[in-house]
Design a protein around this motif. Structure first.
Motif: not given
Length: 257
Positions: A84-93
């Motif tokens: 989930v790292v890529p998706s959470i990084v993108a959404i969180g940013l």
């Protein structure tokens, strides 16, 4: 009773300050519909607020994206959810960290600069000179800066989002052993258009707040170097607090929608 009276005075003073800022904002917006418009001041403010703020916003976004990837990976590893790292990084940013951190960086750089500049002009009676020359200080000093910040900060947020995602990508591929194609694929699949748009809307609101606070406290600074210093400090503090408060209100609004 004296303690309650002190609380009452503080509350009334806070409400009065909110009212003064609201009226200041209304007067600023009202000048949009009335000529003249000082394009040269607007262009200068656009460069100062937008272009010259890009390095600090960009570096903040890159390091935040990298740190966010490490933290999410460490948390996700406890539940076997490292993917989930890529998706959470993108959404969180795009939805939260990009606009908020970008707004706070711009507040630290721009609100202080505007308050110090306008406060110094007031101390040296340059604002009185503008009035003598039949130039409205609100139209000449406040409106161009507020409009420039409102337009420039969303663009800074968009650039910061891209650089932050790139920072997460570099850490994910170089440090966490993600495949480059897999990381980009997960980012694109889970990132929606509204995520980016909502962050840019927040950026516009934060830019308006930053420039408005700088102009308001600069215009209302007291005489002397100490007054200009106090106005500068108050502008940064007020802009930062209002950014965090409005961020919650906008998040709640977007969440409800």
């Amino acid at each position: 009773m004296s303690f309650l009276a002190a609380i009452g005075r503080y509350v009334l003073g806070t409400l009065a300050a909110i009212g003064r800022i609201g009226l200041f904002a209304a007067r600023t917006i009202s000048h949009l519909a009335r000529p003249p418009f000082y394009w040269r001041e607007f262009g200068h403010a656009l460069v100062q607020i937008g272009w010259l703020s890009l390095p600090v916003v960009g570096m903040t976004a890159v390091f935040t994206g990298g740190a966010l990837a490490l933290q999410i990976y460490a948390g996700g590893a406890r539940f076997n959810a490292e993917t989930v790292v890529p998706s959470i990084v993108a959404i969180g940013l795009t939805r939260e960290l990009g606009p908020v951190l970008g707004g706070l960086m711009v507040a630290a750089r721009v609100a202080s600069s505007i308050a110090a500049e306008i406060g110094t002009m007031k101390v040296t009676e340059q604002i009185d000179a503008l009035t003598t020359l039949s130039t409205n200080p609100m139209k000449y000093l406040t409106l161009p800066r507020v409009l420039a910040a409102t337009l420039a900060v969303p663009l800074l947020v968009a650039v910061g989002d891209s650089l932050g995602i790139m920072g997460g990508f570099l850490v994910g591929v170089g440090r966490l052993d993600f495949g480059a194609a897999t990381y980009l694929h997960n980012t694109i699949d889970f990132l929606e258009q509204w995520d980016v748009i909502s962050g840019m809307i927040k950026g516009a609101a934060f830019g308006f707040i930053v420039a408005l606070m700088g102009c308001y406290y600069g215009m209302n600074s007291s005489r002397g170097a100490q007054g200009v210093g106090s106005a500068t400090k108050a502008a940064v503090v007020a802009a930062s607090v209002l950014i965090l408060a409005s961020n919650y209100l906008l998040t709640e609004l977007f969440f409800s929608a």
